[in-house]
Design an enzyme around this catalytic site. Structure first.
Site, PDB file in Angstrom:
ATOM      1  N   ASP A  46       0.706  -1.195  -0.097  1.00  0.00           N
ATOM      2  CA  ASP A  46      -0.001   0.032  -0.029  1.00  0.00           C
ATOM      3  C   ASP A  46       0.943   1.448   0.044  1.00  0.00           C
ATOM      4  O   ASP A  46       0.180   2.242   0.423  1.00  0.00           O
ATOM      5  CB  ASP A  46      -0.947  -0.033   1.203  1.00  0.00           C
TER       6      ASP A  46
ATOM      7  N   LYS B  63      -5.636  -5.781  -4.211  1.00  0.00           N
ATOM      8  CA  LYS B  63      -6.615  -6.183  -3.057  1.00  0.00           C
ATOM      9  C   LYS B  63      -7.514  -5.297  -2.762  1.00  0.00           C
ATOM     10  O   LYS B  63      -7.497  -4.058  -3.369  1.00  0.00           O
ATOM     11  CB  LYS B  63      -5.721  -6.455  -1.884  1.00  0.00           C
TER      12      LYS B  63
ATOM     13  N   CYS C  15      -3.147  -2.133   7.186  1.00  0.00           N
ATOM     14  CA  CYS C  15      -2.767  -3.109   6.070  1.00  0.00           C
ATOM     15  C   CYS C  15      -1.545  -3.999   6.274  1.00  0.00           C
ATOM     16  O   CYS C  15      -1.467  -4.986   6.067  1.00  0.00           O
ATOM     17  CB  CYS C  15      -2.982  -2.279   4.634  1.00  0.00           C
TER      18      CYS C  15
END
Length: 220
Positions: free
Chosen positions: A29, A129, A162
């Site tokens: 991320d 994702k 995350c």
């Protein structure tokens, strides 16, 4: 914070534990909306000062991995209105937010979802994702198994969200998990520190990018 250095013991230290051939790097991320002052969170006023050193550290980690022949996989959030979670949206609404706005992070095909800081080299896998964990609803586990990987070095954003979710799932899938603590960040220092402490207690071994680079020097 306890971190593992590369010289713990001959044949039973970091160099053996994260040896090329068994290890992959996951970068989670590090995208415009999460990491850039021009991204969605930055425009909302989130302070990105704590993120910048982690971006630089993650770039060094990726470079060390490539030099040692260690696979680097980029895991990113790529959302659409169709994949938005009804539970997430309802939680936002109940907390006084606007799901139409607050859920629109890292929209697929928009600049906000672009990787920021470290970027995939040609041919490096990108795992898309739609939830916190890189393993939920993706083929990440299958990709790693196909590479013969049983060990992960994880970096990314944010530490308590995350990164933590991906690390927990990796550990539950029986991977040996190492977290490069300096290549992770949260928007609040206490959240970053607390999350590292929890991961070290439950699901990962903490290290840093310098120790990882030293461990891979012989393979480079």
């Amino acid at each position: 914070m306890n971190t593992v250095r590369p010289d713990a013991a001959v044949g039973d230290g970091l160099a053996a534990w994260i040896a090329p051939g068994r290890t992959a790097v996951l970068i989670v991320d590090m995208q415009v909306d999460f990491a850039s002052p021009q991204g969605l969170l930055g425009r909302y006023g989130v302070d990105m000062a704590g993120v910048e050193p982690a971006l630089a550290a993650a770039e060094r980690l990726a470079e060390s991995a490539r030099a040692a022949g260690v696979p680097v996989l980029f895991v990113g959030l790529f959302t659409t209105p169709e994949t938005d979670s009804p539970a997430w949206n309802e939680r936002m609404r109940r907390r006084g937010g606007d799901p139409e706005v607050d859920a629109a992070l890292c929209r697929a095909g928009q600049v906000g979802s672009d990787f920021y800081g470290p970027k995939p080299a040609p041919g490096e896998p990108v795992v898309a994702k739609t939830r916190y964990s890189g393993f939920v609803g993706t083929d990440l586990d299958a990709r790693l198994r196909a590479l013969g990987v049983d060990t992960l070095v994880v970096a990314g954003l944010t530490t308590e969200c995350c990164v933590d979710s991906t690390v927990r799932d990796a550990f539950d899938l029986d991977y040996h998990v190492f977290v490069a603590a300096d290549a992770c960040a949260a928007y609040e220092a206490d959240l970053h520190a607390a999350s590292l402490k929890v991961m070290a207690l439950n699901s990962a071994i903490l290290t840093d990018t310098a120790a990882v680079a030293d461990a891979w020097k012989g393979a480079a």
